[in-house]
Design a protein around this motif. Structure first.
Motif, PDB file in Angstrom:
ATOM      1  N   THR A 290       6.911  -5.929  17.569  1.00  0.00           N
ATOM      2  CA  THR A 290       8.175  -5.669  18.254  1.00  0.00           C
ATOM      3  C   THR A 290       9.068  -6.880  18.026  1.00  0.00           C
ATOM      4  O   THR A 290       8.628  -7.900  17.496  1.00  0.00           O
TER       5      THR A 290
ATOM      6  N   VAL B 103      16.637 -12.516  27.706  1.00  0.00           N
ATOM      7  CA  VAL B 103      17.614 -13.129  26.805  1.00  0.00           C
ATOM      8  C   VAL B 103      19.031 -12.760  27.227  1.00  0.00           C
ATOM      9  O   VAL B 103      19.929 -13.602  27.279  1.00  0.00           O
ATOM     10  N   TRP B 104      19.199 -11.475  27.583  1.00  0.00           N
ATOM     11  CA  TRP B 104      20.533 -11.046  28.043  1.00  0.00           C
ATOM     12  C   TRP B 104      20.925 -11.765  29.320  1.00  0.00           C
ATOM     13  O   TRP B 104      22.061 -12.213  29.468  1.00  0.00           O
TER      14      TRP B 104
ATOM     15  N   VAL C 275      17.543 -21.485  29.506  1.00  0.00           N
ATOM     16  CA  VAL C 275      18.767 -20.683  29.384  1.00  0.00           C
ATOM     17  C   VAL C 275      19.365 -20.831  27.996  1.00  0.00           C
ATOM     18  O   VAL C 275      19.738 -19.848  27.344  1.00  0.00           O
TER      19      VAL C 275
ATOM     20  N   GLY D 241      17.539 -19.011  25.446  1.00  0.00           N
ATOM     21  CA  GLY D 241      17.899 -17.596  25.557  1.00  0.00           C
ATOM     22  C   GLY D 241      19.204 -17.294  24.847  1.00  0.00           C
ATOM     23  O   GLY D 241      19.294 -16.337  24.080  1.00  0.00           O
ATOM     24  N   ILE D 242      20.216 -18.139  25.088  1.00  0.00           N
ATOM     25  CA  ILE D 242      21.507 -17.900  24.428  1.00  0.00           C
ATOM     26  C   ILE D 242      21.356 -18.018  22.922  1.00  0.00           C
ATOM     27  O   ILE D 242      21.901 -17.215  22.168  1.00  0.00           O
TER      28      ILE D 242
ATOM     29  N   ALA E 156      19.902 -14.656  30.355  1.00  0.00           N
ATOM     30  CA  ALA E 156      20.225 -16.042  30.047  1.00  0.00           C
ATOM     31  C   ALA E 156      21.652 -16.153  29.537  1.00  0.00           C
ATOM     32  O   ALA E 156      22.420 -17.034  29.945  1.00  0.00           O
ATOM     33  N   PHE E 157      22.007 -15.206  28.675  1.00  0.00           N
ATOM     34  CA  PHE E 157      23.338 -15.258  28.088  1.00  0.00           C
ATOM     35  C   PHE E 157      24.414 -15.052  29.148  1.00  0.00           C
ATOM     36  O   PHE E 157      25.364 -15.837  29.245  1.00  0.00           O
TER      37      PHE E 157
ATOM     38  N   TRP F  57      10.276  -8.991  20.106  1.00  0.00           N
ATOM     39  CA  TRP F  57       9.812 -10.173  20.831  1.00  0.00           C
ATOM     40  C   TRP F  57       8.587 -10.779  20.145  1.00  0.00           C
ATOM     41  O   TRP F  57       8.465 -11.999  20.025  1.00  0.00           O
ATOM     42  N   GLU F  58       7.693  -9.926  19.645  1.00  0.00           N
ATOM     43  CA  GLU F  58       6.510 -10.462  18.955  1.00  0.00           C
ATOM     44  C   GLU F  58       6.912 -11.166  17.670  1.00  0.00           C
ATOM     45  O   GLU F  58       6.325 -12.187  17.295  1.00  0.00           O
TER      46      GLU F  58
ATOM     47  N   ALA G 244      11.469  -9.384  27.500  1.00  0.00           N
ATOM     48  CA  ALA G 244      12.048 -10.496  26.749  1.00  0.00           C
ATOM     49  C   ALA G 244      13.513 -10.225  26.455  1.00  0.00           C
ATOM     50  O   ALA G 244      14.370 -11.105  26.630  1.00  0.00           O
ATOM     51  N   THR G 245      13.798  -8.993  26.028  1.00  0.00           N
ATOM     52  CA  THR G 245      15.194  -8.656  25.728  1.00  0.00           C
ATOM     53  C   THR G 245      16.073  -8.843  26.950  1.00  0.00           C
ATOM     54  O   THR G 245      17.143  -9.449  26.875  1.00  0.00           O
TER      55      THR G 245
ATOM     56  N   ASN H 282       8.357  -6.556  25.249  1.00  0.00           N
ATOM     57  CA  ASN H 282       9.557  -6.679  24.431  1.00  0.00           C
ATOM     58  C   ASN H 282      10.808  -6.427  25.267  1.00  0.00           C
ATOM     59  O   ASN H 282      11.805  -7.143  25.158  1.00  0.00           O
TER      60      ASN H 282
ATOM     61  N   TYR I 156      19.718 -11.233  18.680  1.00  0.00           N
ATOM     62  CA  TYR I 156      19.932 -10.038  19.492  1.00  0.00           C
ATOM     63  C   TYR I 156      21.342  -9.464  19.342  1.00  0.00           C
ATOM     64  O   TYR I 156      21.516  -8.267  19.234  1.00  0.00           O
TER      65      TYR I 156
ATOM     66  N   ARG J 218       2.879  -3.853  24.915  1.00  0.00           N
ATOM     67  CA  ARG J 218       3.590  -4.675  23.941  1.00  0.00           C
ATOM     68  C   ARG J 218       5.088  -4.387  23.991  1.00  0.00           C
ATOM     69  O   ARG J 218       5.912  -5.288  23.995  1.00  0.00           O
ATOM     70  N   HIS J 219       5.398  -3.094  24.036  1.00  0.00           N
ATOM     71  CA  HIS J 219       6.812  -2.741  24.087  1.00  0.00           C
ATOM     72  C   HIS J 219       7.429  -3.129  25.420  1.00  0.00           C
ATOM     73  O   HIS J 219       8.591  -3.506  25.496  1.00  0.00           O
TER      74      HIS J 219
END
Lengths: 354, 347
Positions: free
Chosen positions: B238, A84-85, B122, B125-126, A87-88, B240-241, A80-81, A77, B133, A73-74
């Protein structure tokens, strides 16, 4: 759970084992190192490829190490984090590149001569020339469009909020305002072309262009004004009506002044949107290299159209001018936006928390 | 309370008659009470007429757009020697006038699909980065920057695409062709040609619609009730969850409509396409080849040299574009409207 035995008591050791804080950074270094090794080993020439490999390796290493220590699960996570980064950062690159290119290529062209001269008599492979004619054209066309669109737009919003609370007409208007927002600028141009130029047999002028711009501006003005009028507290209206003030005076002297800041902001944002429209101007104003102060007679130019014509002339000199024009255009749009948002902040209706 | 407002805010020029205003101002005193009644009622009628008239004018404009485009389109299609829907050629000056939207409609759709495939993930995500985040201070500034970027005119993106991206795409194209040529889509008929292709157009469009999709979906992610998020976190989720179980379900319809707004803009974009693409009126599904065209680009490119039927033909193409964007935007709005009714967003 066995996790009680692990080292750091400060982190949430009550529940699960966590990765130490330095782990992601260590993993990042490891990934970079591996990527450099792979890149050098396989002799990959392009540096973006190295970065790409590093990014993928990082995500994989991070996932594996997190999955081993903390569980899936972590690990998910973390993935995903990092996505996201990614993508940014990925989006930042081209957007920054657009701005950077425009500024760096445009700044060399802009000088007093560029701002105060037209393209009259400048050959395409000749330096010099300027955007004065285009600035005049843009200014006049946008002003005319605003003069048409702002009153109609504001009145429509007044109707939607003050009179037509959820009757059939206002629902229809509201829906079509939304749909109108999505009308492509070239379609608005074609409409004016078929109606104004083909059927009414009018010439190509700045005014024809501003008709199309007004159509593009209208829904934006309506929508933003409507939002602002909705923010005006009902107590103000009720107080005014209770004093016996007729409804239209309540609207013009209480409701509209209260929302004035927001309305001005909305109009300015709409102006910022239409300043950059090229397609309808290309079709309806037709472009000119000389200064034409009269928007009702003969073709004019405009800033975005200037950028387009100079780009399509294709020589180094003209494309340099195109960058200069683009920089001025971006500057105008940004200034309009910043001023509009400044007004919005300064004049925000009291008590409204957004 | 009343007096300062009177002086500070000049009425915005739309009153039927400004003399009525004096009647209502407090300086007039008692005698005005009776005639405010009269002029007020007349003013009310006039003002209501003006404002509802504006609303109706807006509907009339929309109807007129559809009507005038249709009239010209019909006259063009009746002069067409080919089938308007299945011809891919665009010959409006040749002797048997043949034109059709097959190639340009497919080109429009391909470029928009490429743009969506890149831009939607994308920009989500942003949006998530900004809303969930990034540190709060940075997030605010970023939101601001995104809004500003949404305002950059499309011609600037077009200029950048043509003069910066096209030369830089040669390597990417060769790479895609080499390793993914087997997918048919990324196959190049003539490797090494200038990448003025629908793929490059799609990338420029993606960059263009990124800020819009981001701005709208960020707005929606910020509206997720804090209670939902905190409940998820309190149950041990978490980050993400939490996003998957609380944020995404809440924002799903918003994401769809944001994407469709972006799609509408990608479909109708003219200048960014016109600068990048070298047009040809053939159907070619190898998106790396410099072939194909879009509806909006055809209109912009052909307009200068078209007369009479040629212009009407372009208007017919514009009508198709109008209908497509109408459907896309209408659908997006209906999705938003449904969300308002059922989501309990006010809670």
């Amino acid at each position: 759970m066995s996790s009680l035995a692990t080292s750091s008591p400060l982190s949430s050791s009550l529940t699960e084992r966590r990765l130490p804080r330095w782990m992601p950074i260590a993993n990042l270094l490891l990934a970079l190192l591996l990527a450099v090794a792979i890149g050098a080993g396989f002799d990959l020439s392009s540096k973006p490829q190295w970065l790409l490999i590093a990014a993928i390796l990082y995500v994989v290493i991070q996932y594996v190490s997190s999955a081993v220590v903390e569980g899936r699960r972590h690990a998910k996570n973390y993935v995903a984090t990092s996505l996201v980064w990614v993508a940014f950062l990925l989006a930042l690159l081209p957007l920054v590149s657009v701005l950077w290119m425009t500024v760096s290529k445009g700044i060399g062209v802009i000088n007093a001569n560029f701002l105060t001269h037209s393209m009259n008599g400048i050959a395409i492979n000749q330096e010099g020339g300027g955007i004065y004619h285009a600035l005049i054209g843009t200014l006049e066309q946008v002003a005319l469009a605003s003069l048409m669109a702002a009153p109609i737009g504001i009145l429509t919003a007044v109707y939607l909020v003050e009179y037509g609370r959820s009757n059939k007409l206002s629902k229809a208007v509201s829906f079509f305002v939304d749909v109108m927002t999505g009308v492509p600028s070239i379609v608005a141009g074609l409409f004016i072309l078929s109606f104004w130029i083909i059927i009414l047999n009018m010439p190509f002028t700045g005014f024809a262009g501003s008709l199309a711009l007004a159509i593009l501006m209208l829904p934006v003005v309506v929508r933003s004004t409507e939002e602002m009028l909705k923010l005006v507290p009902n107590e103000l209206r009720e107080a005014s009506l209770a004093l016996g003030v007729p409804k239209w005076l309540t609207i013009t002297r209480v409701v509209l002044p209260t929302a004035l800041g927001g309305i001005v902001t909305g109009v300015m944002l709409a102006v910022a949107r239409i300043v950059g429209e090229t397609a309808p101007i290309l079709m309806l104003v037709f472009g000119a290299d000389t200064i034409n102060m009269d928007p009702f007679n003969n073709p004019q130019s405009s800033l975005p159209l200037f950028v387009w014509t100079e780009y399509s002339r294709g020589t180094d000199q003209s494309q340099a001018r195109a960058w200069g024009g683009a920089l001025v255009l971006i500057a105008v749009v940004m200034i309009l936006n910043l001023v509009a948002r400044g007004i919005a902040r300064w004049k925000a209706p009291k008590g409204a928390t957004r | 309370m009343e007096t300062p407002r009177d002086t500070s805010a000049p009425p915005s020029g739309q009153q039927p008659s400004s003399s009525n205003l004096a009647g209502a101002s407090p300086q007039r005193g008692r005698s005005s009470l009776s005639d405010t009644g009269n002029t007020g009622r007349r003013g009310d009628a006039i003002f209501k007429f003006a404002s509802s008239g504006s609303g109706i004018a807006l509907l009339v404009i929309m109807a007129a757009i559809a009507a005038f485009l249709t009239v010209r389109a019909v006259s063009a299609i009746s002069a067409d020697h080919g089938n308007f829907l299945t011809t891919s050629d665009w010959q409006t000056q040749a002797d048997p006038i043949t034109f059709g939207i097959a190639a340009i409609a497919i080109g429009t759709i391909i470029s928009a699909v490429v743009a969506m495939v890149i831009a939607v993930p994308v920009s989500l995500g942003i949006a998530l980065f900004i809303s969930h985040y990034a540190p709060r201070r940075i997030a605010q500034a970023l939101g601001y920057v995104v809004d500003l970027l949404a305002a950059v005119p499309s011609i600037v993106f077009g200029l950048w695409g043509a003069l910066f991206l096209v030369p830089h795409m040669i390597g990417v194209n060769a790479w895609l062709n080499q390793y993914f040529g087997w997918t048919y889509i990324f196959h190049q008929n003539e490797p090494g040609t200038q990448p003025r292709s629908l793929f490059t157009v799609g990338i420029v469009l993606a960059i263009m619609i990124l800020p819009i999709i981001t701005a709208v979906s960020r707005e929606i992610f910020l509206q997720v009730p804090r209670a939902h998020e905190e409940a998820a976190l309190a149950l041990g989720a978490t980050r993400w969850e939490m996003i998957r179980t609380a944020v995404i379900p809440f924002g799903r319809s918003g994401i769809v409509s944001a994407s469709m707004l972006g799609l509408g803009r990608a479909l109708g974009e003219t200048m960014a396409v016109a600068t990048v693409l070298s047009p040809s009126y053939v159907i070619n599904l190898h998106i790396l080849d410099p072939a194909g065209s879009t509806i909006a680009q055809t209109i912009a490119n052909q307009f200068g040299e078209s007369q009479g039927v040629g212009r009407d033909a372009l208007i017919a193409a514009g009508l198709v574009l109008f209908v497509i964007t109408l459907l896309v935007n209408g659908a997006a709005r209906l999705i938003i409207a449904r969300r308002k009714e059922y989501s309990g967003a006010d809670a």
